[in-house]
Scaffold this motif. Sequence first.
Motif, short mmCIF file in Angstrom:
data_model
loop_
_atom_site.label_atom_id
_atom_site.label_comp_id
_atom_site.label_asym_id
_atom_site.label_seq_id
_atom_site.Cartn_x
_atom_site.Cartn_y
_atom_site.Cartn_z
N GLY A 106 0.81 -1.21 0.00
CA GLY A 106 0.00 0.00 0.00
C GLY A 106 0.84 1.26 0.00
N ARG A 107 0.48 2.21 0.87
CA ARG A 107 1.16 3.51 0.88
C ARG A 107 2.60 3.41 1.40
NH1 ARG A 107 -1.40 7.14 5.86
NH2 ARG A 107 -0.62 5.87 7.60
N LYS A 108 2.97 2.28 2.01
CA LYS A 108 4.34 2.07 2.48
C LYS A 108 5.17 1.30 1.46
CE LYS A 108 4.97 1.25 6.93
NZ LYS A 108 4.85 0.59 8.26
N GLY A 109 4.72 1.26 0.22
CA GLY A 109 5.47 0.62 -0.84
C GLY A 109 6.48 1.56 -1.48
N SER A 110 7.38 0.97 -2.29
CA SER A 110 8.38 1.73 -3.04
C SER A 110 9.30 2.52 -2.12
CB SER A 110 7.71 2.66 -4.06
OG SER A 110 8.67 3.23 -4.94
N THR A 111 9.82 1.85 -1.09
CA THR A 111 10.71 2.52 -0.14
C THR A 111 12.13 1.96 -0.25
OG1 THR A 111 10.12 0.96 1.62
CG2 THR A 111 8.84 2.99 1.47
N TRP A 112 13.06 2.73 0.26
CA TRP A 112 14.46 2.33 0.24
C TRP A 112 14.70 1.17 1.21
CZ3 TRP A 112 17.23 4.16 -3.62
CH2 TRP A 112 16.91 5.41 -4.16
N LEU A 113 15.80 0.47 0.98
CA LEU A 113 16.19 -0.61 1.89
C LEU A 113 16.29 -0.09 3.32
CD1 LEU A 113 19.10 -2.28 -0.13
CD2 LEU A 113 16.74 -3.03 0.05
N GLU A 114 16.03 -0.98 4.25
CA GLU A 114 16.06 -0.60 5.67
C GLU A 114 17.40 0.00 6.06
OE1 GLU A 114 16.27 -3.59 9.17
OE2 GLU A 114 14.14 -3.25 8.81
N TRP A 115 18.50 -0.47 5.48
CA TRP A 115 19.84 -0.01 5.86
C TRP A 115 20.41 1.03 4.90
CZ3 TRP A 115 18.51 -5.09 4.82
CH2 TRP A 115 18.85 -5.59 3.56
N GLU A 117 21.05 4.69 3.41
CA GLU A 117 21.11 6.02 4.03
C GLU A 117 20.00 6.93 3.52
OE1 GLU A 117 24.39 7.95 0.91
OE2 GLU A 117 24.97 7.45 2.97
N ARG A 118 19.41 6.57 2.39
CA ARG A 118 18.30 7.35 1.86
C ARG A 118 17.00 6.85 2.50
NH1 ARG A 118 20.10 5.91 -4.15
NH2 ARG A 118 20.47 3.97 -2.97
N HIS A 119 16.05 7.74 2.66
CA HIS A 119 14.79 7.39 3.30
C HIS A 119 13.62 7.93 2.47
CE1 HIS A 119 16.95 6.00 6.84
NE2 HIS A 119 17.64 7.12 6.81
N GLY A 120 12.47 7.34 2.69
CA GLY A 120 11.28 7.79 1.97
C GLY A 120 11.01 6.93 0.75
N THR A 121 10.40 7.54 -0.25
CA THR A 121 9.92 6.81 -1.43
C THR A 121 10.99 6.77 -2.52
OG1 THR A 121 7.67 7.50 -0.92
CG2 THR A 121 8.09 6.71 -3.15
N ALA A 143 5.88 9.50 -0.13
CA ALA A 143 5.08 10.15 -1.16
C ALA A 143 3.58 9.95 -0.89
CB ALA A 143 5.43 9.58 -2.53
N THR A 144 2.79 10.91 -1.32
CA THR A 144 1.34 10.77 -1.20
C THR A 144 0.86 9.68 -2.14
OG1 THR A 144 1.07 13.09 -0.62
CG2 THR A 144 -0.88 11.94 -1.45
N PRO A 145 0.14 8.70 -1.63
CA PRO A 145 -0.32 7.60 -2.49
C PRO A 145 -1.53 8.00 -3.31
CG PRO A 145 -1.18 7.29 -0.29
CD PRO A 145 -0.28 8.51 -0.23
N ARG A 146 -1.78 7.23 -4.35
CA ARG A 146 -2.99 7.39 -5.14
C ARG A 146 -4.09 6.53 -4.56
NH1 ARG A 146 -4.81 4.30 -9.06
NH2 ARG A 146 -2.80 3.22 -9.32
#
Length: 357
Positions: A106-115, A117-121, A143-146
């Motif tokens: 859902g809205r927590k998709g397309s995120t960087w790897l847990e480790w 250094e980049r965060h977010g979408t 990011a705001t989801p659709r």
Amino acid sequence: MTSLFTPLTIRDTQFRNRLWVAPLCQYSVDQQDGVPVDWHLVHLGSFALGGAGLVMTEATAVNPEGRISPQDTGIWNDEQAQAWERIVRFIRSQGAVAGIQLAHAGRKGSTWLEWDERHGTVPASEGGWEPVAPSAVPFPGYATPRSLDTDEIDDIVTDFVAAARRSLDAGFQLLEIHAAHGYLLHEFLSPLSNLREDEYGGPLENRARLLLRIVRAVRAEVGEGVPIFVRFSATDWADDGWEVEQTGTVAGWAKDAGADLFDISSGGLLSGVHIPTGPGYQVPFAERVKDAADADVSAVGLITTPQQANEIVSSGRADAVMMGRQLMREPHFAWRAAHELGATVEYPPQYERARWR
């Protein structure tokens, strides 16, 4: 025989004990194609060799947009299912039940790897995609989801059913539907993330509609012999959010729809909430859902010792325990637990010389 090492039968599947592997995200798909690799074979296989009763996969996406990260596993095509086959074959060869957690982020998709250094979408240029959700309400920092339309919701039900069929064809014996930790089905359940005004929003019956549709459809697809679990977050740990009484109610409805056991965790919908953690801190939620739904449950969360795990089961507060970090630290934990609790368990013959005595 201690309670922790008493077999359990659900539908046509028998578990050799009540010490189970929780889904553990690994973010280790090399080619961003959802295909599990050698890492998954060794990671999951070590738990089976080490005596766990159930080995559950990480959250495995039912479609490409359902992944948490581009490095997540999937089961939306035949190539992925074929790669899972050898992993399942090894898990089962060691006497463990092979289970798969079917998921949509859902809205927590397309995120960087847990480790990372980049965060977010993750942007499209890096392999990311536009996340979707019940409503256009972003997870903080993402990011705001659709917002999904009703036809797309129908497609997601179809995707879960197709993933269930591929899972059985790959040899999995058990399916878990992921409705926890702030991912898509939890987003529909919680009034903090579901602001819809159609048949999927508003009253509890509407917010639970998608989950119940999926449970019914998956049950119809897989038949009566296959266990179906549902993972819930029992509470959002936030005012006016999803809470344990609603979890118990929806678990009862899901049982009527064909689910067998409820895997009870908590949180994940919001960031920055205070969660009073401690040993077994989520076990009371499992006990309350068990009583409310009159159903089997598993407990998870800071369960780290054989004695603690056995007490949770022997007291009747849960029917099994799911362990994560402790099993990552000690994949053969079941052998030590059996020794300390006075139970006798089988070892692979190659490891018999290492038996606790």
